[in-house]
Design an enzyme around this catalytic site. Structure first.
Site, PDB file in Angstrom:
ATOM      1  N   GLY A 129     -30.276  11.232  -8.658  1.00 57.14           N
ATOM      2  CA  GLY A 129     -28.956  11.087  -9.280  1.00 57.14           C
ATOM      3  C   GLY A 129     -28.995  10.432 -10.652  1.00 57.14           C
ATOM      4  O   GLY A 129     -27.960  10.283 -11.301  1.00 57.14           O
ATOM      5  N   GLU A 148     -24.764  22.548 -15.457  1.00 50.83           N
ATOM      6  CA  GLU A 148     -24.321  23.476 -14.413  1.00 50.83           C
ATOM      7  C   GLU A 148     -22.817  23.405 -14.297  1.00 50.83           C
ATOM      8  O   GLU A 148     -22.239  22.332 -14.452  1.00 50.83           O
ATOM      9  CB  GLU A 148     -24.885  23.011 -13.066  1.00 50.83           C
ATOM     10  CG  GLU A 148     -26.084  23.754 -12.577  1.00 50.83           C
ATOM     11  CD  GLU A 148     -26.635  23.144 -11.299  1.00 50.83           C
ATOM     12  OE1 GLU A 148     -27.803  23.367 -11.040  1.00 50.83           O
ATOM     13  OE2 GLU A 148     -25.895  22.431 -10.573  1.00 50.83           O
ATOM     14  N   LYS A 149     -22.212  24.522 -13.959  1.00 55.94           N
ATOM     15  CA  LYS A 149     -20.785  24.513 -13.632  1.00 55.94           C
ATOM     16  C   LYS A 149     -20.618  23.658 -12.372  1.00 55.94           C
ATOM     17  O   LYS A 149     -21.364  23.816 -11.410  1.00 55.94           O
ATOM     18  CB  LYS A 149     -20.350  25.956 -13.362  1.00 55.94           C
ATOM     19  CG  LYS A 149     -18.954  26.097 -12.824  1.00 55.94           C
ATOM     20  CD  LYS A 149     -17.970  26.249 -13.954  1.00 55.94           C
ATOM     21  CE  LYS A 149     -16.537  26.323 -13.409  1.00 55.94           C
ATOM     22  NZ  LYS A 149     -15.573  25.895 -14.400  1.00 55.94           N
ATOM     23  N   HIS A 206     -22.280  20.799   0.857  1.00 59.96           N
ATOM     24  CA  HIS A 206     -23.727  20.915   0.750  1.00 59.96           C
ATOM     25  C   HIS A 206     -24.221  21.427   2.096  1.00 59.96           C
ATOM     26  O   HIS A 206     -24.150  20.716   3.095  1.00 59.96           O
ATOM     27  CB  HIS A 206     -24.331  19.542   0.422  1.00 59.96           C
ATOM     28  CG  HIS A 206     -25.827  19.538   0.391  1.00 59.96           C
ATOM     29  ND1 HIS A 206     -26.551  19.223  -0.735  1.00 59.96           N
ATOM     30  CD2 HIS A 206     -26.732  19.816   1.347  1.00 59.96           C
ATOM     31  CE1 HIS A 206     -27.839  19.318  -0.453  1.00 59.96           C
ATOM     32  NE2 HIS A 206     -27.982  19.666   0.810  1.00 59.96           N
ATOM     33  N   LYS A 260     -27.746  11.699   0.877  1.00 65.09           N
ATOM     34  CA  LYS A 260     -27.077  12.033   2.128  1.00 65.09           C
ATOM     35  C   LYS A 260     -26.930  10.824   3.044  1.00 65.09           C
ATOM     36  O   LYS A 260     -27.801   9.954   3.062  1.00 65.09           O
ATOM     37  CB  LYS A 260     -27.871  13.126   2.849  1.00 65.09           C
ATOM     38  CG  LYS A 260     -27.930  14.411   2.049  1.00 65.09           C
ATOM     39  CD  LYS A 260     -29.049  15.309   2.520  1.00 65.09           C
ATOM     40  CE  LYS A 260     -29.221  16.474   1.552  1.00 65.09           C
ATOM     41  NZ  LYS A 260     -30.481  17.188   1.749  1.00 65.09           N
ATOM     42  N   GLU A 308     -31.436  24.474  -0.203  1.00 72.41           N
ATOM     43  CA  GLU A 308     -30.130  23.817  -0.280  1.00 72.41           C
ATOM     44  C   GLU A 308     -29.150  24.701  -1.049  1.00 72.41           C
ATOM     45  O   GLU A 308     -29.488  25.219  -2.111  1.00 72.41           O
ATOM     46  CB  GLU A 308     -30.256  22.468  -0.984  1.00 72.41           C
ATOM     47  CG  GLU A 308     -31.166  21.496  -0.249  1.00 72.41           C
ATOM     48  CD  GLU A 308     -31.166  20.086  -0.838  1.00 72.41           C
ATOM     49  OE1 GLU A 308     -31.475  19.146  -0.089  1.00 72.41           O
ATOM     50  OE2 GLU A 308     -30.867  19.925  -2.041  1.00 72.41           O
ATOM     51  N   GLU A 354     -31.305  23.834  -4.734  1.00 75.36           N
ATOM     52  CA  GLU A 354     -32.733  23.576  -4.913  1.00 75.36           C
ATOM     53  C   GLU A 354     -33.467  23.813  -3.608  1.00 75.36           C
ATOM     54  O   GLU A 354     -32.856  23.960  -2.558  1.00 75.36           O
ATOM     55  CB  GLU A 354     -32.990  22.148  -5.422  1.00 75.36           C
ATOM     56  CG  GLU A 354     -32.560  21.049  -4.480  1.00 75.36           C
ATOM     57  CD  GLU A 354     -32.946  19.666  -5.012  1.00 75.36           C
ATOM     58  OE1 GLU A 354     -32.820  19.415  -6.219  1.00 75.36           O
ATOM     59  OE2 GLU A 354     -33.365  18.827  -4.199  1.00 75.36           O
ATOM     60  N   ASN A 406     -36.469  22.219  -1.145  1.00 73.97           N
ATOM     61  CA  ASN A 406     -37.340  21.094  -0.828  1.00 73.97           C
ATOM     62  C   ASN A 406     -38.544  21.636  -0.090  1.00 73.97           C
ATOM     63  O   ASN A 406     -38.414  22.216   0.984  1.00 73.97           O
ATOM     64  CB  ASN A 406     -36.612  20.058   0.024  1.00 73.97           C
ATOM     65  CG  ASN A 406     -35.502  19.365  -0.744  1.00 73.97           C
ATOM     66  OD1 ASN A 406     -34.390  19.289  -0.284  1.00 73.97           O
ATOM     67  ND2 ASN A 406     -35.791  18.911  -1.939  1.00 73.97           N
ATOM     68  N   ARG A 464     -40.955  20.558   1.758  1.00 77.28           N
ATOM     69  CA  ARG A 464     -41.512  19.523   2.639  1.00 77.28           C
ATOM     70  C   ARG A 464     -40.591  19.380   3.843  1.00 77.28           C
ATOM     71  O   ARG A 464     -39.548  20.031   3.898  1.00 77.28           O
ATOM     72  CB  ARG A 464     -41.544  18.197   1.877  1.00 77.28           C
ATOM     73  CG  ARG A 464     -40.157  17.885   1.305  1.00 77.28           C
ATOM     74  CD  ARG A 464     -40.014  16.496   0.794  1.00 77.28           C
ATOM     75  NE  ARG A 464     -38.814  16.342  -0.019  1.00 77.28           N
ATOM     76  CZ  ARG A 464     -37.599  16.160   0.462  1.00 77.28           C
ATOM     77  NH1 ARG A 464     -37.388  16.122   1.757  1.00 77.28           N
ATOM     78  NH2 ARG A 464     -36.561  16.030  -0.341  1.00 77.28           N
TER      79      ARG A 464
END
Lengths: 448, 70
Positions: free
Chosen positions: A165, A200-201, A208, A237, A275, A288, A290, A292
């Site tokens: 963030g 990004e818009k 999410h 999260k 995601e 994105e 992840n 892992r």
């Protein structure tokens, strides 16, 4: 054949991985810093090695030291868990160069998915819609203003090299953009040594929602349905659930198929998560990937019965995974809450000494934690000290059991977010399933 | 006189002012780091930095005095 695994991680995920290794009769090697001598995973593993002082770059990010231990202990494979070295391209490469299996995808794929821009382009090729945004880094205010004209406000400003963030901000006008662009770009430069930005818009009232996937080297790829992770604070999260009550069977199939297609297109192997942001019209956009295991993987395990860590090891071993799409179905409803050592209102970290710890217990309750009573929570690592997962037949029953479990979660000596978690799961909007990524700002913080 | 106190336990990551500096309301004094989070500690009102009680790398507890502003 993998017979011995080093876990290059700490805390609850190290415990979690060791449990599956024991089930598979695989020997385990733990590594720990001076701050983690007391942690449960250190004594759970068959062997454990002190790798350095508390600071992460001298311990859990110390590639040379970890590989030295791996060789000394003659391990066949390394499980990186999440965070730390799990998405570190160089670490994955070095492991293979040393003849040690890295339990995760190929380093080339980690590299591609680690770049926001490369990942977006690859997803487009796979036919997956991405959030409208710049195709490259934006380095000047003038370029930023021009991009804004194209997408329209509100716009999400992100640091290209960012994470956690940092350097992220929503802007509503040209004036705000000019101000935010400069300050966030400077901040990104201070933190990551790279001030380039990405725009990004901003999708309003978005959820999410992510898809768990598994793929092996034999061309098999499956999805294990979705997790809804909209409840976040500081872009991290807090509450995750599976399935999402917002997702229809039709949308679930569309998203699952898109995720599998994406995985096949990029040649992904092992466990991963794609995601998405889902808007009010049920359009879904790639956010994105992840590469892992995720913190919130237990909710998927609870509703599918699949041990994701076990499949990771089977796949890393070069075998065919034992999960088939046609055999997978959703059983019940699971919710995970993350227990953070932090102030429940300001979200400021609260390290300190845990004097009392009594975890709730029951047939529907799963605890993942590496802390205990009379335990020092240090300021060196992430504030997450545990996860509480509850699964029942349906969402209402799960929420009721979760509330009871949280009321029985006894932890003294440090501040935790448990009061916040209880307040959220009691909230009528949460009960209705009106969970968007702005939930905490809109319904929780507003009352503070 | 105003005592600037730590809002969380953590280590002093960066000190962004010096003793004797005149500062404005809401200006950052130090940045604390804890559990992968950096939190700036700001002055509640304008004044002059009379004393800095911490050095970079020091560990502070929540409520510890970081600086005195006059």
């Amino acid at each position: 054949m993998i017979q011995k695994i080093l876990i290059a991680n700490r805390g609850e995920i190290a415990d979690r991985i060791i449990r599956t290794c024991k089930k598979m009769s695989i020997a385990t090697v733990a590594v720990y810093s001076e701050a983690d001598k007391q942690a449960s995973y250190v004594s759970m593993a068959d062997e454990s090695f002190l790798i350095g002082p508390p600071k992460v770059n001298e311990s859990y990010l110390n590639v040379d030291k970890i590989l030295e231990v791996a060789k000394e202990a003659y391990v066949d494979a390394i499980h990186p868990g999440y965070g730390f070295l799990s998405e570190n391209v160089q670490f994955a490469e070095t492991c293979s160069a040393e003849g040690i299996i890295f339990i995760g995808p190929d380093s080339k794929v980690i590299n591609q998915m680690g770049s926001k821009i490369a990942a977006r382009n690859l997803m487009r090729q796979a036919g997956v819609r991405v959030v409208p945004g710049t195709d490259g880094a934006v380095s000047t205010t003038q370029d930023a203003l021009e991009a804004a004209k194209k997408f329209g406000y509100p716009i999400m400003l992100k640091a290209s090299a960012g994470g956690g963030g940092i350097g992220m901000q929503v802007v509503q006008s040209d004036e705000e953009l000019v101000k935010a662009f400069e300050s966030n770009s400077n901040r990104a430069l201070n933190f990551f040594g790279d001030g380039s930005m990405f725009m990004e818009k901003k999708i309003e009232n978005a959820r999410h929602i992510e898809i768990q996937i598994l793929a092996d080297e034999h061309g098999n790829a499956v999805h294990l349905f979705e997790r809804e992770c909209s409840i976040q604070r500081r872009n991290q999260k807090v509450i995750e659930e599976a399935p999402s009550i917002y997702i229809s069977d039709e949308l679930r199939k569309l998203m699952g198929d898109a995720a599998v297609k994406a995985v096949e297109t990029i040649g992904y192997t092992n466990a991963g998560t794609i995601e998405f942001l889902v808007d009010e019209q049920e359009n879904f956009y790639f956010l994105e990937m992840n590469t892992r295991i995720q913190v919130e993987h237990p909710v998927t395990e609870e509703i599918t019965g699949v041990d994701i860590v076990e499949q990771q090891i089977i796949i890393a071993n070069g075998n065919e995974m034992t999960v088939k799409q046609g055999d997978l179905s959703i059983d019940g409803h699971a919710i995970e809450v993350r227990i953070y050592a932090e102030d429940p209102v300001t979200f400021f970290p609260s390290p300190g000494h845990i004097s009392v710890l009594e975890l709730p217990e029951g047939p529907h309750i799963r605890n993942e934690t590496a802390v205990k009573a009379d335990y020092q929570v240090t300021p060196f690592y992430d504030p997450m000290i545990g996860k509480l997962i509850v699964k029942e037949k349906d969402r209402n029953k799960t929420i009721a059991s979760l509330k009871e479990a949280l009321l029985n979660y006894k932890i003294e000596g440090i501040k935790t977010n448990i009061p916040m978690l209880i307040e959220i799961i009691e909230h009528e909007q949460f009960l209705k399933g009106n969970t968007t990524t702005s939930f905490v700002e809109n319904y929780y913080l507003i009352q503070k | 006189m105003q005592e600037i106190k730590a809002s969380m336990a953590g280590s002093v990551w960066k000190i962004v002012i010096k003793q004797g500096d005149s500062i404005e309301e809401d200006q950052d004094i130090v940045i604390l780091e804890s559990m992968k989070m950096e939190i700036p500690i700001v002055a509640e009102s304008a004044g002059t930095v009379k004393e800095l009680k911490v050095a970079e790398g020091d560990f502070v507890n929540e409520g510890d005095v970081i600086a005195i502003i006059e």
